[in-house]
Scaffold this motif. Structure first.
Motif, mmCIF file in Angstrom:
data_model
loop_
_atom_site.group_PDB
_atom_site.id
_atom_site.type_symbol
_atom_site.label_atom_id
_atom_site.label_comp_id
_atom_site.label_asym_id
_atom_site.label_seq_id
_atom_site.Cartn_x
_atom_site.Cartn_y
_atom_site.Cartn_z
ATOM 1 N N GLU A 170 26.724 49.089 32.051
ATOM 2 C CA GLU A 170 26.202 48.849 33.495
ATOM 3 C C GLU A 170 26.945 49.633 34.490
ATOM 4 N N LEU A 171 28.265 49.841 34.185
ATOM 5 C CA LEU A 171 28.945 50.721 35.195
ATOM 6 C C LEU A 171 28.588 52.242 34.703
ATOM 7 N N ALA A 172 28.425 52.506 33.537
ATOM 8 C CA ALA A 172 27.873 53.756 33.320
ATOM 9 C C ALA A 172 26.564 54.408 34.055
ATOM 10 N N GLY A 173 25.539 53.295 34.373
ATOM 11 C CA GLY A 173 24.521 53.629 35.023
ATOM 12 C C GLY A 173 24.414 53.482 36.623
ATOM 13 N N SER A 174 25.765 53.298 37.045
ATOM 14 C CA SER A 174 25.739 52.953 38.312
ATOM 15 C C SER A 174 26.695 53.883 39.129
ATOM 16 N N PRO A 175 26.401 54.150 40.361
ATOM 17 C CA PRO A 175 27.530 55.143 40.926
ATOM 18 C C PRO A 175 28.860 54.504 41.295
ATOM 19 N N GLU A 176 29.870 55.360 41.528
ATOM 20 C CA GLU A 176 31.054 54.964 41.405
ATOM 21 C C GLU A 176 31.294 53.850 42.773
ATOM 22 N N TRP A 177 32.095 53.068 42.570
ATOM 23 C CA TRP A 177 32.377 52.078 43.572
ATOM 24 C C TRP A 177 31.345 51.082 44.093
ATOM 25 N N GLU A 178 30.218 51.121 43.418
ATOM 26 C CA GLU A 178 29.156 50.315 44.037
ATOM 27 C C GLU A 178 29.052 48.856 43.485
ATOM 28 N N ARG A 179 29.399 48.799 42.174
ATOM 29 C CA ARG A 179 29.250 47.388 41.543
ATOM 30 C C ARG A 179 30.430 46.692 41.802
ATOM 31 N N ALA A 180 30.305 45.424 42.415
ATOM 32 C CA ALA A 180 31.031 44.337 42.880
ATOM 33 C C ALA A 180 31.378 43.543 41.362
ATOM 34 N N CYS A 181 32.350 42.903 41.182
ATOM 35 C CA CYS A 181 32.606 42.310 40.093
ATOM 36 C C CYS A 181 31.290 40.987 39.855
ATOM 37 N N GLY A 182 31.071 40.529 40.908
ATOM 38 C CA GLY A 182 29.921 39.413 40.821
ATOM 39 C C GLY A 182 28.513 40.053 40.555
ATOM 40 N N SER A 183 28.371 41.316 40.481
ATOM 41 C CA SER A 183 26.935 41.801 40.339
ATOM 42 C C SER A 183 26.706 42.199 38.941
ATOM 43 N N PHE A 184 27.507 41.822 37.990
ATOM 44 C CA PHE A 184 27.131 41.960 36.531
ATOM 45 C C PHE A 184 26.239 40.876 35.789
ATOM 46 N N ASP A 185 25.481 41.008 35.022
ATOM 47 C CA ASP A 185 24.543 40.273 34.569
ATOM 48 C C ASP A 185 25.486 39.839 32.921
ATOM 49 N N VAL A 186 26.225 38.887 33.420
ATOM 50 C CA VAL A 186 27.090 38.437 32.005
ATOM 51 C C VAL A 186 27.030 36.872 31.981
ATOM 52 N N PRO A 187 27.088 36.478 30.500
ATOM 53 C CA PRO A 187 26.914 35.239 30.138
ATOM 54 C C PRO A 187 28.088 34.447 30.275
ATOM 55 N N VAL A 188 29.037 34.571 31.037
ATOM 56 C CA VAL A 188 30.618 33.897 31.256
ATOM 57 C C VAL A 188 30.693 33.342 32.752
ATOM 58 N N GLY A 189 31.552 32.538 33.000
ATOM 59 C CA GLY A 189 32.155 32.229 34.191
ATOM 60 C C GLY A 189 33.040 32.962 34.689
ATOM 61 N N LYS A 190 33.354 32.766 36.122
ATOM 62 C CA LYS A 190 34.158 33.510 36.797
ATOM 63 C C LYS A 190 35.791 33.807 36.279
ATOM 64 N N ALA A 191 36.227 32.875 35.590
ATOM 65 C CA ALA A 191 37.761 33.002 35.027
ATOM 66 C C ALA A 191 37.476 33.821 33.615
#
Length: 103
Positions: free
Chosen positions: A35-56
């Protein structure tokens, strides 16, 4: 409101290739890198990723990616933003990131 500690980073020059492979072996971490490889630098916040895990668990995955020299993070107001260390990784392990991202 307390200030959280800045994340610790490991430069790719200080990482053995085995550590990079181990970090990328996990499907959640590989997804983050893709996902980061397809995104501009410094635009992706941690909470913006589509992942199947909780915050911790997600925090743990980001820590593994930082310690493997794959990503860099910084605080931008209330959110933590990310960038893939593409140039540094390419200099250290030519072609490796492209192989991981292409899958």
């Amino acid at each position: 409101m307390g200030h959280r500690a800045e994340p610790e980073h490991t430069h790719p020059d200080d990482v053995p290739v085995q550590a990079v492979f181990a970090a990328l072996a996990d499907p959640v971490r590989l997804g983050i890198v893709r996902e980061l490889a397809g995104s501009p630098e410094w635009e992706r916040a941690c909470g913006s990723f589509d992942v199947p895990v909780g915050k911790a668990a997600l925090s743990h995955h980001f820590a593994v990616l930082r310690s493997a020299g794959l990503i860099e993070q910084r605080d931008d107001g209330a959110k933590r933003v990310n960038r893939l260390r593409r140039a540094e990784l390419e200099a250290r392990f030519p072609g490796l990131l492209d192989l991981a991202v292409i899958g």
